[in-house]
Scaffold this motif. Sequence first.
Motif, short mmCIF file in Angstrom:
data_model
loop_
_atom_site.label_atom_id
_atom_site.label_comp_id
_atom_site.label_asym_id
_atom_site.label_seq_id
_atom_site.Cartn_x
_atom_site.Cartn_y
_atom_site.Cartn_z
N ALA A 159 -15.50 -11.97 -3.84
CA ALA A 159 -15.85 -10.55 -3.89
C ALA A 159 -14.58 -9.73 -3.94
CB ALA A 159 -16.65 -10.18 -2.63
N PRO A 160 -14.63 -8.58 -4.61
CA PRO A 160 -13.45 -7.72 -4.60
C PRO A 160 -13.23 -7.19 -3.18
CG PRO A 160 -15.31 -6.59 -5.63
CD PRO A 160 -15.75 -7.99 -5.36
N ILE A 161 -11.99 -6.88 -2.86
CA ILE A 161 -11.70 -6.33 -1.53
C ILE A 161 -11.82 -4.82 -1.60
CG2 ILE A 161 -9.95 -6.08 0.27
CD1 ILE A 161 -8.98 -8.82 -0.35
N ALA A 162 -12.66 -4.26 -0.74
CA ALA A 162 -12.90 -2.82 -0.77
C ALA A 162 -11.74 -2.05 -0.15
CB ALA A 162 -14.20 -2.49 -0.04
N GLU A 163 -11.30 -2.50 0.98
CA GLU A 163 -10.19 -1.82 1.67
C GLU A 163 -9.30 -2.84 2.38
OE1 GLU A 163 -9.33 1.41 1.92
OE2 GLU A 163 -11.13 2.62 1.55
N VAL A 164 -8.00 -2.61 2.31
CA VAL A 164 -7.08 -3.34 3.18
C VAL A 164 -6.48 -2.29 4.10
CG1 VAL A 164 -5.01 -4.76 3.33
CG2 VAL A 164 -6.56 -5.03 1.38
N LEU A 165 -6.85 -2.36 5.36
CA LEU A 165 -6.40 -1.34 6.31
C LEU A 165 -5.19 -1.84 7.11
CD1 LEU A 165 -9.84 -0.07 7.71
CD2 LEU A 165 -8.43 0.92 5.88
N GLN A 211 7.27 -1.35 8.02
CA GLN A 211 6.01 -2.08 8.14
C GLN A 211 5.12 -1.77 6.95
OE1 GLN A 211 4.15 -1.25 11.97
NE2 GLN A 211 6.07 -1.57 13.02
N ALA A 212 4.94 -0.49 6.67
CA ALA A 212 4.04 -0.10 5.60
C ALA A 212 4.49 -0.66 4.26
CB ALA A 212 3.95 1.42 5.54
N GLU A 213 5.78 -0.59 4.00
CA GLU A 213 6.27 -1.07 2.71
C GLU A 213 6.01 -2.56 2.54
OE1 GLU A 213 10.23 0.53 2.65
OE2 GLU A 213 9.53 2.39 1.69
N ALA A 214 6.28 -3.32 3.59
CA ALA A 214 6.11 -4.76 3.48
C ALA A 214 4.63 -5.14 3.37
CB ALA A 214 6.73 -5.46 4.69
N PHE A 215 3.79 -4.50 4.17
CA PHE A 215 2.37 -4.85 4.10
C PHE A 215 1.75 -4.38 2.79
CE2 PHE A 215 2.82 -5.69 8.62
CZ PHE A 215 1.98 -6.77 8.79
N LEU A 216 2.26 -3.30 2.25
CA LEU A 216 1.78 -2.86 0.94
C LEU A 216 2.10 -3.92 -0.10
CD1 LEU A 216 0.65 -0.78 -1.02
CD2 LEU A 216 2.90 0.30 -1.10
N GLU A 217 3.30 -4.41 -0.04
CA GLU A 217 3.73 -5.39 -1.03
C GLU A 217 2.93 -6.69 -0.93
OE1 GLU A 217 7.92 -6.22 -0.92
OE2 GLU A 217 7.62 -8.09 -2.07
N GLY A 231 -1.40 -5.52 -0.26
CA GLY A 231 -2.06 -4.51 -1.06
C GLY A 231 -2.83 -3.49 -0.24
N VAL A 232 -2.17 -2.93 0.76
CA VAL A 232 -2.81 -1.98 1.66
C VAL A 232 -3.39 -0.78 0.90
CG1 VAL A 232 -2.36 -0.38 3.57
CG2 VAL A 232 -1.28 -2.63 3.54
N THR A 233 -4.61 -0.37 1.29
CA THR A 233 -5.24 0.78 0.64
C THR A 233 -5.44 1.95 1.61
OG1 THR A 233 -7.44 -0.06 1.16
CG2 THR A 233 -6.51 -0.69 -0.97
N GLY A 234 -5.29 1.68 2.90
CA GLY A 234 -5.48 2.77 3.85
C GLY A 234 -4.78 2.47 5.16
N LEU A 235 -4.45 3.54 5.89
CA LEU A 235 -3.77 3.37 7.18
C LEU A 235 -4.71 3.74 8.31
CD1 LEU A 235 -0.50 5.30 6.22
CD2 LEU A 235 -0.90 2.83 6.01
N VAL A 236 -4.55 3.07 9.44
CA VAL A 236 -5.26 3.45 10.66
C VAL A 236 -4.18 3.76 11.69
CG1 VAL A 236 -6.90 2.75 12.44
CG2 VAL A 236 -7.09 1.80 10.13
N LEU A 237 -4.21 4.94 12.26
CA LEU A 237 -3.21 5.30 13.26
C LEU A 237 -3.87 5.22 14.63
CD1 LEU A 237 -0.30 6.27 13.60
CD2 LEU A 237 -1.14 8.62 13.43
N THR A 238 -3.40 4.29 15.47
CA THR A 238 -4.04 4.08 16.77
C THR A 238 -3.22 4.65 17.92
OG1 THR A 238 -2.91 1.98 17.08
CG2 THR A 238 -5.06 1.89 16.02
N ARG A 273 5.92 8.07 1.24
CA ARG A 273 6.71 7.01 0.63
C ARG A 273 5.82 6.02 -0.12
NH1 ARG A 273 11.54 4.38 2.57
NH2 ARG A 273 12.07 6.20 3.80
N THR A 274 4.65 5.73 0.43
CA THR A 274 3.84 4.68 -0.18
C THR A 274 2.64 5.23 -0.95
OG1 THR A 274 2.42 4.49 1.77
CG2 THR A 274 4.38 3.09 1.71
N GLY A 275 2.30 6.48 -0.72
CA GLY A 275 1.12 7.05 -1.37
C GLY A 275 -0.18 6.56 -0.77
N ILE A 276 -0.09 5.88 0.37
CA ILE A 276 -1.31 5.38 1.00
C ILE A 276 -1.74 6.33 2.12
CG2 ILE A 276 -2.32 3.45 2.28
CD1 ILE A 276 -0.16 1.75 0.90
N PRO A 277 -2.99 6.78 2.07
CA PRO A 277 -3.44 7.76 3.05
C PRO A 277 -3.86 7.16 4.38
CG PRO A 277 -5.19 7.30 1.49
CD PRO A 277 -4.01 6.46 1.06
N VAL A 278 -3.75 7.98 5.41
CA VAL A 278 -4.34 7.62 6.70
C VAL A 278 -5.83 7.81 6.53
CG1 VAL A 278 -4.42 8.13 9.16
CG2 VAL A 278 -2.32 8.54 7.88
#
Lengths: 531, 291
Positions: B207-213, B227-233, B236-243, B260-265
């Motif tokens: 199945a396609p992956i809907a979100e990588v958080l 962290q964000a740059e490496a996990f994006l690479e 393929g992160v598509t969204g951020l969760v700020l805890t 920097r990454t264009g990935i939204p929270v």
Amino acid sequence: MATFGNLSSRLTETFKNLRTKGKLSPADIDGTVREIRRALLDADVSLNVVKAFTGAIRERALGDEVNRALNPAQQVVQIVNEELVAILGGDQRRLQFAKKPPTVIMLAGLQGAGKTTLAGKLAKYLAKDKHTPLLVACDLQRPNAVTQLEVVAKNAGVAVFSPEPGNGVGDPVKVAKASIKYAIDKQHDIVIIDTAGRLGVDAELMKQASDIRKATNPDEVLFVIDAMTGQDAVATALAFQEGVDFTGVVLSKLDGDARGGAALSVVSETKRPILFASTGENLDDFEPFYPDRMASRILDLGDILTLIEQAQEAFDEDEAAKVAQKFATDTFTLEDFLSQMQQLRNMGSIKKMMSMLPGAGAMKAQLDNFDEREIVRTEAIIQSMTIAERRTPKLLNGSRRLRIAKGSGMSVTEVNALVNRFEQAAKMMKTVAKGGVPQIPGMGPIPGAGYGGKGKIAPKKKGSKSGNPAKRAAENAALASGVPLTGPSTGGAGSGFGLGSGAGGATAATGAKAPPTAEELSALQKMLGRG
Amino acid sequence: MAERTPWSLSGALRGLRARKTIDESTWEDLEEALLIADFGPDITEALMDQMRAQVTKYSATDPEDLNRMLREALEERLAKYDTTLKLSDRPAVVLVVGVNGVGKTTTIGKLAKFVATAGRSVVVGAADTFRAAAVDQLATWAERAGVDIVRPQMEGQDPSAVAYQTVEWAIAHGTEIVIIDTAGRLQTKSGLMDELSKIRRVIEKQAPIAEVLLVLDATTGQNGLAQAEAFLEHAGVTGLVLTKLDGSAKGGFVLAVQERTGIPVKLVGNGEGIGDLAGFTPHAFAAALIG
Ligand SMILES: Nc1nc2c(ncn2[C@@H]2O[C@H](COP(=O)(O)OP(=O)(O)OP(=O)(O)O)[C@@H](O)[C@H]2O)c(=O)[nH]1
Ligand SMILES: [Mg+2]
């Protein structure tokens, strides 16, 4: 990481303007201090600490010790390093054990700091020392923290006390209290209490932590903090200090690439020492804390070494220009050789700084083999020569050499060896200066090496022999000193190791950043007569 | 610090707002507030320049105006990206990644509950087969949220196998949403980062992956960017969760991460309870931050 480049290039800009012969103007110092401030902020050192720290640096930098220094820029960096180490390690100490067992160690910190894993590491570390630690499960909050501690205890091969199931069930203060009695009964000489993660702003949970402390009267309360923590480190640390009053700090997740400025903030604001570093997910990834390593990590002293070198480079520029001119026109003399050698003295201080860098082992060994007494001997020999002999080495016949040997307290063989080295270098360098071989980045002690890169005297040869500058440099270096190429480069220690040209005083304009390879360093030793 | 301090920069900005007119110390206060919030030196400088320009342009003298401009500027910058969680695939597979201890498993518990409450069927996959008791921890959350869980078939099983089996289970049972937990890993560990790429590939076979958080802890400083740059690479992160926004940390570094990454929270966590999860709304975030 991007910030590395930033820091390096920014400080390079600032340092480029620092003329080492002249005094540092207050404006020079302000510029430098501004960049240091930025670097510290990038490393997550808390703003208050940054202010106090840069203030102290500025003060010292304006003082006499800097302006009297041979190389004020280098001196400033040394001050920064000294101050960092002083704060981080001023108060270093080992674990405090109770006079009457059991020794009680309580762990506290934010959620996710790494307390449970640390409990296991600490237990394993102490068990190796013939202690019989007991792990106590007082995190009854986080789902399955109790199970996690039980597994960790099993992996560490130590006992665990977990009378309550957790997941919100059970009173951690009661468990903590009961654990002491249990430990005495079962003859455990150390009790390690894992507690739930809590926020500094959560008054209720902070009170609970304080109650656990009161109930167990620990010998050590260790505050565990994530090395990646940002500006909040101080607020949180102070809240824990007020709430439970910890006695020491453990820095966790140091195996990542965070600069770890939080360490500096916490220590300087709470005056509690860092005892241990947690460096991985396995139970053995645990070590005593080394303030000097942390200092170089926070400010990335690898980069700073490059800066010193570049500041040094400015210092030697005039000298190097003269030397290169002499090579090209065949007027390089033993006098010049001596003055180049004397610049190597700076090596001593670099050696000291090198020893502070993690992973510099291989380099350091090389540097350790470098003996400053060689310079003294060379000096003695050359100084026993007449001016005419120094300027026209061809005059040095057998009887003159014997006289020089006597005068300098050396053997004739030693005098011969020196003259040979000089002739070799002069010959080699003549070729270089005339454009025969491309520049030699980072190749310090071959006088004038790399100067060709500036294009003033030596036309830069297009299309170098090897496309790989490091390899090319190594080959050339080996060539220059007559050493066969050996082994792979050990230059992997990082971009900070561009100390080659700084060490030798020659200018390697574009090669300044290339780390000296093992070959280069061994060539260096050759030149100094060690080979 | 004994009582609960509000999660806001308003404390740091109080001095600024107390003054009658904007002067040099106003700027110092502003810079300080921004740095303390972990925006980092670069964004702080950019925001300072922007504010100075605006104050000059509108000849503003009242610190309250500056405060408002700052709030608007932040909101505008935060709102540049689409913050909606995309769960329209069936099954919609969500992979949750991040460094150790940031709150991945807790977030999954909360998200599962949230989605289940909205009437969707959910299964969680316990692909953290490494950390002690991680599977049990997720199982507790699954129970609390009232959703299904797929566990490893044996201890220390390959995490991609667990991920695969979870998706397989969802397809077989017609479950709508799949959320997969992974072990915490520091972004510098290349072997572990490659493992994430593998988990992705294996899931995508079915199945396609809907979100990588990517879960980021608000107490983090400038390392959050790395962290964000490496996990994006690697993932393929598509969204951020700020805890952990219920603490005193402001999490200002996420602005730099977003830019920097264009990935939204997309989500924020503000507590350890199952209900302590919210969608990310730039307006509310900026308002809460600036006060
Ligand atoms: N205060 C607060 N604590 C949180 C929040 N989210 C998670 N936590 C806590 O942070 C700690 C770590 O959370 P986990 O969910 O286990 O984190 P993880 O990322 O799964 O950790 P690993 O799997 O060990 O890498 C736990 O104590 C959680 O209760 C939050 O939003 N606020
Ligand atoms: Mg987890």
